[in-house]
Design a protein around this motif. Structure first.
Motif, PDB file in Angstrom:
ATOM      1  N   THR A  21       0.852  -1.185   0.000  1.00 33.39           N
ATOM      2  CA  THR A  21       0.000   0.000   0.000  1.00 33.39           C
ATOM      3  C   THR A  21       0.894   1.242   0.000  1.00 33.39           C
ATOM      4  O   THR A  21       1.699   1.436   0.907  1.00 33.39           O
ATOM      5  N   LEU A  22       0.767   2.054  -1.042  1.00 34.34           N
ATOM      6  CA  LEU A  22       1.611   3.251  -1.162  1.00 34.34           C
ATOM      7  C   LEU A  22       0.996   4.409  -0.377  1.00 34.34           C
ATOM      8  O   LEU A  22       1.668   5.069   0.406  1.00 34.34           O
ATOM      9  N   VAL A  23      -0.279   4.673  -0.646  1.00 31.09           N
ATOM     10  CA  VAL A  23      -1.011   5.686   0.132  1.00 31.09           C
ATOM     11  C   VAL A  23      -2.394   5.134   0.426  1.00 31.09           C
ATOM     12  O   VAL A  23      -2.898   4.287  -0.303  1.00 31.09           O
ATOM     13  N   PRO A  41       8.424  11.482   6.369  1.00 30.12           N
ATOM     14  CA  PRO A  41       9.654  10.697   6.332  1.00 30.12           C
ATOM     15  C   PRO A  41       9.812   9.959   5.005  1.00 30.12           C
ATOM     16  O   PRO A  41       8.857   9.801   4.251  1.00 30.12           O
ATOM     17  N   SER A  42      11.019   9.524   4.755  1.00 30.04           N
ATOM     18  CA  SER A  42      11.288   8.763   3.541  1.00 30.04           C
ATOM     19  C   SER A  42      10.424   7.510   3.518  1.00 30.04           C
ATOM     20  O   SER A  42      10.277   6.834   4.540  1.00 30.04           O
ATOM     21  N   GLY A  43       9.839   7.217   2.384  1.00 31.34           N
ATOM     22  CA  GLY A  43       9.004   6.029   2.266  1.00 31.34           C
ATOM     23  C   GLY A  43       7.587   6.234   2.749  1.00 31.34           C
ATOM     24  O   GLY A  43       6.800   5.294   2.794  1.00 31.34           O
ATOM     25  N   SER A  44       7.218   7.472   3.075  1.00 34.65           N
ATOM     26  CA  SER A  44       5.877   7.707   3.606  1.00 34.65           C
ATOM     27  C   SER A  44       4.835   7.838   2.499  1.00 34.65           C
ATOM     28  O   SER A  44       3.647   7.933   2.779  1.00 34.65           O
ATOM     29  N   GLY A  45       5.290   7.862   1.233  1.00 37.80           N
ATOM     30  CA  GLY A  45       4.322   7.891   0.131  1.00 37.80           C
ATOM     31  C   GLY A  45       4.175   9.255  -0.520  1.00 37.80           C
ATOM     32  O   GLY A  45       3.216   9.489  -1.255  1.00 37.80           O
ATOM     33  N   LYS A  46       5.118  10.147  -0.296  1.00 40.27           N
ATOM     34  CA  LYS A  46       5.019  11.503  -0.856  1.00 40.27           C
ATOM     35  C   LYS A  46       5.033  11.472  -2.385  1.00 40.27           C
ATOM     36  O   LYS A  46       4.162  12.066  -3.034  1.00 40.27           O
ATOM     37  N   SER A  47       6.054  10.780  -2.933  1.00 39.22           N
ATOM     38  CA  SER A  47       6.143  10.703  -4.405  1.00 39.22           C
ATOM     39  C   SER A  47       4.898  10.033  -4.968  1.00 39.22           C
ATOM     40  O   SER A  47       4.320  10.484  -5.967  1.00 39.22           O
ATOM     41  N   SER A  48       4.477   8.958  -4.315  1.00 43.82           N
ATOM     42  CA  SER A  48       3.303   8.223  -4.802  1.00 43.82           C
ATOM     43  C   SER A  48       2.082   9.126  -4.865  1.00 43.82           C
ATOM     44  O   SER A  48       1.321   9.091  -5.844  1.00 43.82           O
ATOM     45  N   LEU A  49       1.902   9.959  -3.859  1.00 40.35           N
ATOM     46  CA  LEU A  49       0.752  10.862  -3.844  1.00 40.35           C
ATOM     47  C   LEU A  49       0.851  11.869  -4.990  1.00 40.35           C
ATOM     48  O   LEU A  49      -0.137  12.171  -5.667  1.00 40.35           O
TER      49      LEU A  49
ATOM     50  N   VAL B 410       9.850   6.291 -13.383  1.00 39.56           N
ATOM     51  CA  VAL B 410      10.160   7.427 -12.510  1.00 39.56           C
ATOM     52  C   VAL B 410      10.446   6.940 -11.096  1.00 39.56           C
ATOM     53  O   VAL B 410      11.369   7.373 -10.432  1.00 39.56           O
ATOM     54  N   ARG B 411       9.653   5.981 -10.647  1.00 35.75           N
ATOM     55  CA  ARG B 411       9.844   5.436  -9.312  1.00 35.75           C
ATOM     56  C   ARG B 411      11.147   4.648  -9.234  1.00 35.75           C
ATOM     57  O   ARG B 411      11.904   4.777  -8.282  1.00 35.75           O
ATOM     58  N   GLY B 412      11.376   3.856 -10.305  1.00 35.11           N
ATOM     59  CA  GLY B 412      12.567   3.003 -10.312  1.00 35.11           C
ATOM     60  C   GLY B 412      13.861   3.796 -10.196  1.00 35.11           C
ATOM     61  O   GLY B 412      14.831   3.332  -9.616  1.00 35.11           O
TER      62      GLY B 412
HETATM   63  N1  LIG Z   1       7.787  -0.742  -6.932  1.00 32.59           N
HETATM   64  C1  LIG Z   1       7.620  -0.829  -5.598  1.00 32.59           C
HETATM   65  N2  LIG Z   1       7.498  -2.042  -5.008  1.00 32.59           N
HETATM   66  C2  LIG Z   1       7.316  -2.159  -3.702  1.00 32.59           C
HETATM   67  N3  LIG Z   1       7.256  -1.132  -2.881  1.00 32.59           N
HETATM   68  C3  LIG Z   1       7.373   0.109  -3.389  1.00 32.59           C
HETATM   69  C4  LIG Z   1       7.568   0.319  -4.765  1.00 32.59           C
HETATM   70  N4  LIG Z   1       7.641   1.651  -4.985  1.00 32.59           N
HETATM   71  C5  LIG Z   1       7.509   2.233  -3.774  1.00 32.59           C
HETATM   72  N5  LIG Z   1       7.349   1.336  -2.818  1.00 32.59           N
HETATM   73  C6  LIG Z   1       7.139   1.610  -1.386  1.00 32.59           C
HETATM   74  O1  LIG Z   1       6.080   2.518  -1.284  1.00 32.59           O
HETATM   75  C7  LIG Z   1       6.303   3.432  -0.253  1.00 32.59           C
HETATM   76  C8  LIG Z   1       6.120   4.850  -0.704  1.00 32.59           C
HETATM   77  O2  LIG Z   1       7.114   5.191  -1.633  1.00 32.59           O
HETATM   78  P1  LIG Z   1       7.352   6.680  -2.108  1.00 32.59           P
HETATM   79  O3  LIG Z   1       8.381   6.659  -3.168  1.00 32.59           O
HETATM   80  O4  LIG Z   1       6.054   7.270  -2.422  1.00 32.59           O
HETATM   81  O5  LIG Z   1       7.953   7.343  -0.792  1.00 32.59           O
HETATM   82  P2  LIG Z   1       8.529   8.799  -0.592  1.00 32.59           P
HETATM   83  O6  LIG Z   1       7.780   9.376   0.534  1.00 32.59           O
HETATM   84  O7  LIG Z   1       8.550   9.524  -1.862  1.00 32.59           O
HETATM   85  O8  LIG Z   1      10.014   8.502  -0.130  1.00 32.59           O
HETATM   86  P3  LIG Z   1      11.357   9.372  -0.398  1.00 32.59           P
HETATM   87  O9  LIG Z   1      11.277  10.532   0.501  1.00 32.59           O
HETATM   88  O10 LIG Z   1      12.455   8.447  -0.009  1.00 32.59           O
HETATM   89  O11 LIG Z   1      11.378   9.709  -1.841  1.00 32.59           O
HETATM   90  C9  LIG Z   1       7.690   3.148   0.264  1.00 32.59           C
HETATM   91  O12 LIG Z   1       7.573   2.462   1.500  1.00 32.59           O
HETATM   92  C10 LIG Z   1       8.320   2.280  -0.771  1.00 32.59           C
HETATM   93  O13 LIG Z   1       9.159   1.321  -0.166  1.00 32.59           O
END
Ligand SMILES: Nc1ncnc2c1ncn2[C@@H]1O[C@H](COP(=O)(O)OP(=O)(O)OP(=O)(O)O)[C@@H](O)[C@H]1O
Ligand SMILES: [Mg+2]
Lengths: 244, 414
Positions: A21-23, A41-49, B410-412
């Motif tokens: 679950t991303l967000v 924090p890193s990995g909290s889903g900011k980019s995903s949102l 982009v994510r990768g």
């Molecule tokens: N392709 C993927 N497969 C599995 N998990 C993923 C994948 N892409 C992202 N995640 C997970 O989804 C969550 C959210 O990722 P996201 O990139 O949105 O975080 P972020 O807040 O942008 O982090 P950062 O500040 O490090 O850029 C993270 O816990 C990440 O590990």
């Protein structure tokens, strides 16, 4: 007033043997003229949102509306057309077309949209690049530029089609403090003077302070949507408007 | 310039070596195709021309397409008795009422006609002997039907009429017998009639199969030689339109019953060889083009693989799937078009080189140089094939490119 972009109960799950679950259950509305920071924090889903709000990704549940219109039913090409017109992206890691000069990188989206003539598009690209402090670098290709310069080209490009929603993923990550502030000033001006919605992810608390509102994410959930802590921006202290 | 084309060409411009290799691959296919098509068509048309020039358009023969039915079969059709070992009745062959048929053909179809008695003969001169096909002709009619005059390189057709026992020999036949003009050759027929004949002409058609075996005498002389007084076994016709000969022959056969063949039917064996020849040649050139297409497939797949990030950027900007597909299809088209262009130049060059080569070859026909057919269609067809196959080769990878999910990329990278 209709929000420029609005997420209603949006959840994004990556399918797989172990679904990620991303967000989850995101409810947020960004108004025209709002300059918003997403922190967490890193990995909290900011980019995903950000990808979801920018129509690059589709929610698994809930819906995203742009200017009040639900985008759930749109095809991939329908979403692409909306992105072309309404959305400008700046990615966490600058993405430029390597064979094209800085100027051409900014011109490409304009040519695709076709709102301007080729000459107008070039002039507009020159103005945008000057705005981000690259007046003397326009003919260079990305591999002849520094990381910070490339990031600034990406910012200029995100504004190319005069979008009303600008999404930036840590746009200042590779910039020094001075350039970081310049970028944020441009964003603030776009929001204040041109009623653009600017949403930027940032780790820098000082820069986050400069926005109207901060949305805080933890574990894919909004824990503070910042609507209690709105502050206005000092418009009189701004330089001339960017090339619009 | 169009944005998609601009991006496509930029991709190729930054891969000069790879681009060059795939363009040259296509160019080679196109060039060879053009040269070979020119060679084949030139050669085949030359043969057809020689065949048409040297044989009547339509020939009626003193035979029937199907063996005549036996009286017993007619009388007891479907009967319970089967007779075995029944031989056809021996009859003097020849076209009956040839004069009437000729008159009818002239009036009915407006054809120019001649009658001929053709048979085998044995030529002896000194210690040399050869068998020949001896054709008894009426010179004044024959010259209108087969244009025999223009092949007579020594002596003349008219000399047949004036000389008491004149004979015209194919050049190859004359050479084998070491015969010169005015020499006297002994001609023996299968029925045992022996005539001493004077060489009054040499004919040279350039078709070896004709020149090595053909001999011409007056119709009357051959009737004596073959022991078939007043009999002819061929009626030859010339039509206004060579290409209409086949249906016309069928119509004539249907009316008169005698087996009637058009020039193309009579030479079907030769044309069958052409078909095989074409198949082989075009398969070889197609193979070159297929290899070239693999080159295009390869370069475009590589570009797409290397350009996944760019595709993601373009999609995030708002490029639709069709735009992305278009870019890579255009790359294929550009490679095909450039290859076709260079290939046309190559083809032109190759045909030119072939055209100046001189040699002496004696095969089916005698030639000193390649006979080349210059047709703009060879260029058009080869270019069209190249471009269509280039786009087809680009289609599969370009579909894959259009399906790239920008978020994954982009994510990768993050
Ligand atoms: N392709 C993927 N497969 C599995 N998990 C993923 C994948 N892409 C992202 N995640 C997970 O989804 C969550 C959210 O990722 P996201 O990139 O949105 O975080 P972020 O807040 O942008 O982090 P950062 O500040 O490090 O850029 C993270 O816990 C990440 O590990
Ligand atoms: Mg991130």
């Amino acid at each position: 007033m209709t929000p420029a972009v609005e997420a209603k109960n949006v959840t994004r799950v990556l399918p797989g043997t172990v679904p990620v679950t991303l967000v989850r259950e995101i409810d947020v509305a960004i108004m025209p003229g709002e300059f918003v920071a997403i922190t967490g924090p890193s990995g909290s889903g900011k980019s995903s949102l950000l990808y979801l709000l920018g129509l690059l990704d589709r929610p698994s549940g809930g819906a995203i509306s742009v200017h009040g219109e639900d985008t759930s039913g749109l095809s991939g090409d329908g979403l692409a057309a909306l992105r072309l017109k309404h959305v400008g992206f700046v990615f966490q890691f600058h993405f430029l077309l390597p064979e094209f000069s800085a100027l051409d990188n900014v011109v490409v989206p304009m040519r695709r949209l076709g709102r301007w003539t080729d000459k107008e598009a070039r002039e507009r690209a020159e103005r945008l690049l000057t705005e981000v402090g690259l007046a003397d670098q326009m003919r260079k290709r990305p591999d002849q530029m520094s990381g910070g310069q490339r990031q600034r080209v990406a910012i200029a490009r995100s504004m190319a089609n005069d979008p009303d929603i600008i999404l930036a993923d840590e746009p200042t990550g590779s910039l020094d403090q001075k350039n970081g502030h310049i970028v944020f000033e441009i964003f603030a001006r776009l929001a204040n003077d041109y009623r653009k919605s600017v949403i930027t992810v940032t780790h820098d608390p000082h820069l986050a302070e400069q926005t109207h509102r901060q949305i805080h994410l933890v574990d894919g959930r909004i824990v503070d949507d910042g609507n209690g802590a709105k502050r206005t921006f000092d418009e009189t202290a701004l330089p001339a408007p960017p090339g619009v | 310039m169009n944005l998609k084309l601009d991006i496509a060409l930029t991709h190729l411009k930054f891969r000069k070596r790879q681009t060059l290799v795939s363009v040259l691959g296509v160019a080679m296919g196109v060039g060879f195709f053009i040269a070979i098509a020119s060679l084949m068509q030139g050669f085949q048309e030359d043969i057809v021309r020689r065949v048409i020039d040297n044989s009547p358009h339509i020939t009626m023969k003193d035979e029937f397409r199907d063996a005549p039915r036996q009286p017993v079969e007619i009388a007891f059709a479907g009967g319970a008795i089967a007779l075995r070992g029944v031989k056809p009745k021996t009859e003097i062959r020849g076209i009956r009422r040839a004069g009437q048929i000729m008159q009818a053909l002239t009036i009915w179809q407006g054809l120019t006609v001649s009658q001929v008695l053709s048979g085998q003969g044995f030529l002896r001169y000194g210690s040399k002997e050869r068998s020949a096909t001896i054709t008894g002709i009426e010179p004044d009619r024959e010259r209108l039907v087969t244009r025999i005059d223009k092949d007579i390189v020594q002596g003349s057709l008219d000399a047949l009429k004036t000389a008491g026992n004149g004979i015209i020999l194919g050049r190859g036949l004359a050479r084998r017998l070491a015969l010169e003009m005015n020499d006297t050759v002994t001609v023996t027929s299968p029925t045992g009639v022996i005539l001493r004949m004077k060489v009054v002409g040499i004919s040279h058609t350039g078709v070896l199969a004709f020149d090595e075996v053909n001999a011409y005498v007056l119709l009357k002389k051959n009737q004596i030689l073959q022991g078939k007084t007043n009999i002819v076994n061929q009626i030859r016709m010339r039509a206004d339109d060579v290409n209409a000969a086949r249906p016309l022959a069928a119509k004539i056969e249907a009316r008169f019953g005698y087996r009637t063949e058009s020039w193309d039917e009579a030479n079907e064996g030769v044309f069958g060889v052409f078909f095989i020849q074409n198949m082989i040649m075009y398969s070889v050139t197609s193979a070159i083009l297929i290899v070239a297409c693999f080159g295009i497939f390869n370069i475009i797949s590589t570009v797409i693989f290397e350009k996944t990030r760019d595709i993601a950027i373009m999609k995030s900007m708002g490029f639709a799937e069709g735009d992305i597909r278009g870019i890579f299809l255009l790359e294929g088209l550009a490679l095909g078009a450039l290859g076709a262009l260079i290939g046309c130049a190559l083809g032109l060059g190759l045909t030119y080189i072939l055209s100046i080569i001189r040699f002496k070859a004696v095969g089916l026909v005698e030639i000193q140089q390649f006979i080349l057919k210059w047709s703009v269609w060879h260029y058009v067809i080869a270019s069209a094939i190249a471009m269509v196959s280039a786009v087809a080769a680009a289609y599969i990878p370009s579909r894959r490119a259009a399906k790239v999910n920008p978020v994954e990329i982009v994510r990768g990278a993050a």
